[in-house]
Motif scaffolding. Sequence first.
Motif, PDB file in Angstrom:
ATOM      1  N   GLU A 149     -37.082 -10.696  29.733  1.00 43.00           N
ATOM      2  CA  GLU A 149     -37.725  -9.610  28.972  1.00 43.00           C
ATOM      3  C   GLU A 149     -38.683  -8.776  29.826  1.00 43.00           C
ATOM      4  OE1 GLU A 149     -40.452  -7.415  26.565  1.00 43.00           O
ATOM      5  OE2 GLU A 149     -41.079  -9.274  27.531  1.00 43.00           O
ATOM      6  N   SER A 150     -39.736  -9.401  30.375  1.00 45.55           N
ATOM      7  CA  SER A 150     -40.729  -8.612  31.119  1.00 45.55           C
ATOM      8  C   SER A 150     -40.273  -8.317  32.547  1.00 45.55           C
ATOM      9  CB  SER A 150     -42.080  -9.339  31.146  1.00 45.55           C
ATOM     10  OG  SER A 150     -41.951 -10.604  31.773  1.00 45.55           O
ATOM     11  N   GLU A 151     -39.386  -9.159  33.101  1.00 45.57           N
ATOM     12  CA  GLU A 151     -38.848  -9.004  34.452  1.00 45.57           C
ATOM     13  C   GLU A 151     -39.954  -8.984  35.503  1.00 45.57           C
ATOM     14  OE1 GLU A 151     -36.457  -5.519  33.976  1.00 45.57           O
ATOM     15  OE2 GLU A 151     -34.788  -6.620  33.100  1.00 45.57           O
ATOM     16  N   ARG A 152     -41.022  -9.654  35.187  1.00 46.19           N
ATOM     17  CA  ARG A 152     -42.141  -9.910  36.097  1.00 46.19           C
ATOM     18  C   ARG A 152     -43.025 -10.950  35.428  1.00 46.19           C
ATOM     19  NH1 ARG A 152     -46.717  -5.194  35.467  1.00 46.19           N
ATOM     20  NH2 ARG A 152     -46.639  -5.010  33.203  1.00 46.19           N
ATOM     21  N   LEU A 153     -43.928 -11.544  36.193  1.00 46.25           N
ATOM     22  CA  LEU A 153     -44.833 -12.542  35.638  1.00 46.25           C
ATOM     23  C   LEU A 153     -46.129 -11.861  35.220  1.00 46.25           C
ATOM     24  CD1 LEU A 153     -45.303 -15.535  35.011  1.00 46.25           C
ATOM     25  CD2 LEU A 153     -46.186 -15.807  37.337  1.00 46.25           C
ATOM     26  N   MET A 164     -45.945 -21.801  30.992  1.00 46.71           N
ATOM     27  CA  MET A 164     -46.609 -20.905  31.952  1.00 46.71           C
ATOM     28  C   MET A 164     -46.221 -21.262  33.383  1.00 46.71           C
ATOM     29  SD  MET A 164     -50.486 -20.490  30.505  1.00 46.71           S
ATOM     30  CE  MET A 164     -50.799 -19.948  28.825  1.00 46.71           C
ATOM     31  N   LEU A 165     -46.225 -22.559  33.679  1.00 47.96           N
ATOM     32  CA  LEU A 165     -45.832 -22.979  35.028  1.00 47.96           C
ATOM     33  C   LEU A 165     -44.342 -22.742  35.254  1.00 47.96           C
ATOM     34  CD1 LEU A 165     -47.539 -24.256  37.359  1.00 47.96           C
ATOM     35  CD2 LEU A 165     -48.685 -23.991  35.161  1.00 47.96           C
ATOM     36  N   GLY A 166     -43.553 -22.820  34.188  1.00 44.56           N
ATOM     37  CA  GLY A 166     -42.149 -22.458  34.305  1.00 44.56           C
ATOM     38  C   GLY A 166     -41.992 -21.002  34.707  1.00 44.56           C
ATOM     39  N   GLY A 167     -42.860 -20.148  34.154  1.00 42.28           N
ATOM     40  CA  GLY A 167     -42.859 -18.738  34.541  1.00 42.28           C
ATOM     41  C   GLY A 167     -43.179 -18.555  36.012  1.00 42.28           C
ATOM     42  N   LEU A 168     -44.104 -19.372  36.506  1.00 42.24           N
ATOM     43  CA  LEU A 168     -44.423 -19.318  37.938  1.00 42.24           C
ATOM     44  C   LEU A 168     -43.211 -19.724  38.768  1.00 42.24           C
ATOM     45  CD1 LEU A 168     -46.562 -18.894  40.129  1.00 42.24           C
ATOM     46  CD2 LEU A 168     -47.227 -21.293  39.828  1.00 42.24           C
ATOM     47  N   THR A 181     -31.756  -9.634  39.916  1.00 39.42           N
ATOM     48  CA  THR A 181     -32.156 -10.796  39.105  1.00 39.42           C
ATOM     49  C   THR A 181     -32.275 -10.446  37.625  1.00 39.42           C
ATOM     50  OG1 THR A 181     -34.553 -10.398  39.326  1.00 39.42           O
ATOM     51  CG2 THR A 181     -33.483 -11.699  41.060  1.00 39.42           C
ATOM     52  N   HIS A 182     -32.083  -9.173  37.265  1.00 43.50           N
ATOM     53  CA  HIS A 182     -32.222  -8.764  35.870  1.00 43.50           C
ATOM     54  C   HIS A 182     -31.066  -9.328  35.042  1.00 43.50           C
ATOM     55  CE1 HIS A 182     -34.817  -5.019  37.047  1.00 43.50           C
ATOM     56  NE2 HIS A 182     -35.347  -6.176  37.419  1.00 43.50           N
ATOM     57  N   ASN A 214     -38.482 -15.105  28.538  1.00 47.34           N
ATOM     58  CA  ASN A 214     -39.570 -14.134  28.401  1.00 47.34           C
ATOM     59  C   ASN A 214     -40.031 -13.545  29.731  1.00 47.34           C
ATOM     60  OD1 ASN A 214     -40.701 -16.597  29.190  1.00 47.34           O
ATOM     61  ND2 ASN A 214     -42.655 -16.158  28.229  1.00 47.34           N
ATOM     62  N   VAL A 215     -39.927 -14.291  30.815  1.00 40.08           N
ATOM     63  CA  VAL A 215     -40.377 -13.779  32.117  1.00 40.08           C
ATOM     64  C   VAL A 215     -39.236 -13.086  32.854  1.00 40.08           C
ATOM     65  CG1 VAL A 215     -41.308 -14.424  34.380  1.00 40.08           C
ATOM     66  CG2 VAL A 215     -42.219 -15.494  32.311  1.00 40.08           C
TER      67      VAL A 215
END
Length: 364
Positions: free
Chosen positions: A272-276, A89-93, A180-181, A268-269
Amino acid sequence: MEKMPAWADAILVPLISLLLAAILSALVIVGIGEDPIAAVKLMVTGALGSTYGWGYTLYYATNFMFTGLAVAVAFHARMFNIGGEGQAMLGGLGVAVVCLYMPWPHWTIALFAATISSAAFGAAWAFLPAYLQAKRGSHIVITTIMFNFIASALLNYLLVNVMRPKGAMDPASAKFPETTHLPTLHDILAPFGISFSKAAPANISLIVAMIACVAVYVLIWRTRLGYEIRAFGHSESGAKYAGISPIKITIVAMLISGGLAGMMAINNVMGESERLIMNPTEGAGFIGIAVALMGRSHPLGVFLAAILFGFLYQGGAELALWTKIPRELIVVIQALVILFTGALDNMVRMPLEKLFLAFRKGDA
């Protein structure tokens, strides 16, 4: 003399464990009134029968490779890092900070920066549990579990109160800029004339995960630090006698472990979702434990186990969509796989060891 050949320990034991788990899973499916053979066919077709299915299978597998490697590195140092969820999760941040607040001319540079940032954020989240274990004797399992909940609460707060765009109702960050995609497998394979589903989320992070598998192998088996980690994991007192610092190894191993878990976010961030978003990990941190157990904490084993669990995830989604078999049944199957490859490992190993010893005595 070894009781059992290395190939049997690495291949035969997991295969028999999987077979036992499959037999029990089939009995469970029969118990709820469904046809297990038809269920297996549907799972195989849904997960491997098309490029769309392969795309989702490999997408899930990529997540599990990162978290499985994270748990494996900690295992080698005789630590049970159960905090992969929070570290991811923090990696996603870390990925969101890099992608949202820094301009990037091309996705290649953005991917490099996001990989470093996600690893740094994940490692930072693993540092305090590692420090408490090394300096204060706090058990790593307890502290990493607690930090999962803290990470979730922190991420929720930031998404709702800091990172959510003005006027938006969804508790999520803004969409990442197009530069960034990451390219999907469709984009990567198209120049070679290979058709792949555009809708599948598998992306270039899969290649990064495979590179990570090789890097972890080199680290653990081909470097001095890896030798120290393994020596400490086998015998703390022996490692101390050899001049290896338990404090250093505990902290360094957990930093590497947390960094690998954090790197899952590029898939995944960023990919795939290209946002948090809220709960971006979807349990992948915990699945990483099963992947590491089944893969015997070896990068090749982790790679293969991750693909298996990716197959179970995607195949289970197809079962839930097209049959009356509930999605929770896949959790049961996963639990059985974990049970036989982890908790009941000796139930398979000990009879095999006796069998190989009997063969050797007979040959003698």
